[in-house]
Design an enzyme around this catalytic site. Structure first.
Site, short mmCIF file in Angstrom:
data_model
loop_
_atom_site.label_atom_id
_atom_site.label_comp_id
_atom_site.label_asym_id
_atom_site.label_seq_id
_atom_site.Cartn_x
_atom_site.Cartn_y
_atom_site.Cartn_z
N ASP A 8 -8.03 5.00 -3.23
CA ASP A 8 -6.66 4.68 -3.60
C ASP A 8 -5.97 4.32 -2.28
O ASP A 8 -6.47 4.65 -1.20
CB ASP A 8 -6.02 5.92 -4.24
CG ASP A 8 -4.54 5.73 -4.50
OD1 ASP A 8 -4.14 4.66 -4.99
OD2 ASP A 8 -3.76 6.67 -4.20
N LEU A 9 -4.85 3.62 -2.36
CA LEU A 9 -4.17 3.22 -1.11
C LEU A 9 -2.99 4.15 -0.78
O LEU A 9 -3.01 4.86 0.24
CB LEU A 9 -3.68 1.78 -1.24
CG LEU A 9 -2.83 1.28 -0.08
CD1 LEU A 9 -3.67 1.10 1.18
CD2 LEU A 9 -2.15 -0.04 -0.44
N ASP A 10 -1.99 4.12 -1.67
CA ASP A 10 -0.73 4.85 -1.41
C ASP A 10 -0.98 6.36 -1.43
O ASP A 10 -1.32 6.92 -2.47
CB ASP A 10 0.31 4.49 -2.48
CG ASP A 10 0.67 3.01 -2.47
OD1 ASP A 10 0.82 2.45 -1.37
OD2 ASP A 10 0.81 2.42 -3.56
N THR A 16 2.34 5.51 2.22
CA THR A 16 3.32 4.69 1.50
C THR A 16 3.89 5.43 0.28
O THR A 16 4.90 5.00 -0.27
CB THR A 16 2.67 3.38 1.03
OG1 THR A 16 1.29 3.64 0.80
CG2 THR A 16 2.83 2.30 2.07
N TRP A 24 12.45 4.39 -4.93
CA TRP A 24 12.83 4.77 -6.31
C TRP A 24 14.06 5.67 -6.30
O TRP A 24 14.91 5.57 -7.18
CB TRP A 24 11.67 5.49 -7.01
CG TRP A 24 10.61 4.61 -7.59
CD1 TRP A 24 9.27 4.73 -7.40
CD2 TRP A 24 10.78 3.50 -8.50
NE1 TRP A 24 8.60 3.76 -8.11
CE2 TRP A 24 9.50 2.99 -8.80
CE3 TRP A 24 11.89 2.87 -9.08
CZ2 TRP A 24 9.29 1.90 -9.65
CZ3 TRP A 24 11.69 1.78 -9.92
CH2 TRP A 24 10.41 1.31 -10.20
N LYS A 44 3.29 8.85 -9.21
CA LYS A 44 2.20 8.48 -8.29
C LYS A 44 1.04 7.85 -9.06
O LYS A 44 0.57 8.40 -10.06
CB LYS A 44 1.73 9.70 -7.50
CG LYS A 44 2.75 10.12 -6.46
CD LYS A 44 2.22 11.20 -5.55
CE LYS A 44 3.25 11.52 -4.48
NZ LYS A 44 2.84 12.69 -3.68
N GLY A 45 0.62 6.69 -8.61
CA GLY A 45 -0.49 5.98 -9.25
C GLY A 45 -0.05 5.14 -10.45
O GLY A 45 -0.83 4.38 -11.00
N ARG A 48 4.59 -0.23 -11.46
CA ARG A 48 6.03 -0.39 -11.17
C ARG A 48 6.89 -0.29 -12.43
O ARG A 48 7.83 0.49 -12.50
CB ARG A 48 6.24 -1.75 -10.49
CG ARG A 48 7.57 -1.88 -9.79
CD ARG A 48 7.70 -3.26 -9.16
NE ARG A 48 6.60 -3.56 -8.26
CZ ARG A 48 6.28 -4.78 -7.84
NH1 ARG A 48 7.00 -5.81 -8.23
NH2 ARG A 48 5.26 -4.98 -7.03
N SER A 115 -5.99 0.23 -6.09
CA SER A 115 -4.58 0.63 -6.09
C SER A 115 -3.87 -0.08 -7.23
O SER A 115 -4.21 -1.20 -7.57
CB SER A 115 -3.94 0.22 -4.76
OG SER A 115 -2.54 0.43 -4.82
N ALA A 116 -2.86 0.59 -7.78
CA ALA A 116 -2.03 -0.03 -8.83
C ALA A 116 -1.01 -0.97 -8.21
O ALA A 116 -0.28 -1.65 -8.92
CB ALA A 116 -1.31 1.07 -9.61
N PHE A 118 0.78 -4.06 -6.30
CA PHE A 118 0.68 -5.48 -5.97
C PHE A 118 0.93 -5.70 -4.47
O PHE A 118 0.69 -6.79 -3.96
CB PHE A 118 1.69 -6.28 -6.80
CG PHE A 118 1.27 -6.40 -8.25
CD1 PHE A 118 0.39 -7.39 -8.64
CD2 PHE A 118 1.73 -5.50 -9.20
CE1 PHE A 118 -0.03 -7.49 -9.97
CE2 PHE A 118 1.31 -5.59 -10.53
CZ PHE A 118 0.45 -6.59 -10.91
N ASN A 119 1.43 -4.69 -3.79
CA ASN A 119 1.67 -4.80 -2.35
C ASN A 119 0.46 -4.39 -1.52
O ASN A 119 0.53 -4.42 -0.28
CB ASN A 119 2.87 -3.93 -1.96
CG ASN A 119 4.17 -4.46 -2.53
OD1 ASN A 119 4.61 -5.55 -2.17
ND2 ASN A 119 4.78 -3.72 -3.45
N LYS A 146 -3.88 3.11 -14.20
CA LYS A 146 -4.26 4.52 -14.20
C LYS A 146 -3.33 5.26 -15.18
O LYS A 146 -2.16 4.90 -15.24
CB LYS A 146 -4.12 5.11 -12.78
CG LYS A 146 -4.97 4.36 -11.75
CD LYS A 146 -4.60 4.78 -10.33
CE LYS A 146 -5.28 3.87 -9.32
NZ LYS A 146 -4.94 4.16 -7.92
N GLU A 170 -8.46 9.94 -4.35
CA GLU A 170 -7.11 9.80 -4.92
C GLU A 170 -6.19 10.94 -4.51
O GLU A 170 -6.66 12.04 -4.20
CB GLU A 170 -7.22 9.86 -6.46
CG GLU A 170 -7.32 8.53 -7.14
CD GLU A 170 -5.98 7.79 -7.18
OE1 GLU A 170 -4.94 8.38 -6.80
OE2 GLU A 170 -5.96 6.63 -7.59
N ASP A 171 -4.89 10.69 -4.58
CA ASP A 171 -3.91 11.76 -4.34
C ASP A 171 -3.09 12.07 -5.59
O ASP A 171 -2.24 12.96 -5.55
CB ASP A 171 -2.95 11.38 -3.20
CG ASP A 171 -2.04 10.23 -3.59
OD1 ASP A 171 -2.51 9.30 -4.28
OD2 ASP A 171 -0.85 10.27 -3.22
#
Ligand code: BG6
Ligand code: MG
Length: 219
Positions: A8-10, A16, A24, A44-45, A48, A115-116, A118-119, A146, A170-171
């Site tokens: 996962d990224l964020d 991030t 948010w 989280k996950g 948007r 990652s979910a 788009f960034n 997710k 994942e976090d």
């Protein structure tokens, strides 16, 4: 035998998750909705638009905006988020992650990002992590976000490896569920209960090493 490791990224590769929270929170405050870190855990996950729906529901305002107004609100949050991620530099990996990526790459395993966001490609660029990462899923290309397994399965498909040959890291609660439903070995990073369903739990990314991951996954 493990062949690919999917991140996962964020909140796993870089922090991030904090920037999503701040962006948010600013938007929620603007529409008069209380927003704290406990509630933020639910986002989280989550994509948007789904995150926006959860926030509006939390403030009992889900029926107060048209579809177009909701798109405008989500876009506003994303603009704020894009400003915040301009701060990211190649020094902004979470502890031990750069070393872990290097170790995995050198050992010849595939590395994917599920990652979910788009960034994600922008963030990977800002971290200068492109050399380590073989594939980033386009979240627009899968049917379900997710906790559905689609993002993780998309990476396995891309690498032509079986789900059982993948480890996912994942976090978030939704992310661990996605990995488990994909039939992969799940690794949860964090101190809360969100990741309690993970096969292996570590409190910090600094505890991760290739050896530990492979041992835990029985490979
Ligand atoms: C996930 C984050 O990785 O991406 C969520 O954990 C976020 O908080 C989601 O909502 C979508 O991200 P973006 O950047 O496309 O709005
Ligand atoms: Mg995350």
């Amino acid at each position: 035998m493990i062949k690919a490791i999917i991140f996962d990224l964020d909140g796993v590769i870089t922090d991030t998750a904090e920037y999503h929270y701040l962006a948010w929170k600013a938007l929620a405050t603007e529409v008069g909705i209380d927003f704290d870190e406990t509630f933020n855990e639910n986002l989280k996950g989550v994509s948007r638009m789904e995150s926006l729906e959860l926030i509006l529901k939390h403030g009992n305002r889900q029926d107060d905006f048209t579809k177009q107004e909701k798109v405008t609100l989500a876009t506003k949050k994303n603009e704020q988020y894009k400003t915040l991620i301009k701060r990211i530099t190649p020094g902004h990996y979470l502890p031990g992650i750069k070393e872990l990526l290097m170790e995995i790459k050198e050992a010849g395993y595939k590395i994917g990002v599920a990652s979910a966001s788009f960034n994600a490609p922008t963030i990977i660029d800002r971290l200068a992590a492109n050399n380590y990462i073989d594939y980033i899923v386009d979240p627009g290309s899968v049917d379900h976000g997710k906790p559905a397994p689609d993002l993780f399965l998309n990476v396995a498909d891309h690498f032509s490896v079986r789900a059982e040959s993948c480890i996912g890291i994942e976090d978030a609660k939704a992310g661990i569920e996605a990995i488990n439903r994909a039939g992969m070995f799940s690794v949860g990073v964090g101190t809360g209960t969100a990741i309690k369903e993970a096969d292996l739990i570590v409190q910090s990314t600094s505890e991760l090493s290739l050896e530990r991951l492979l041992l835990a996954a029985g490979s």
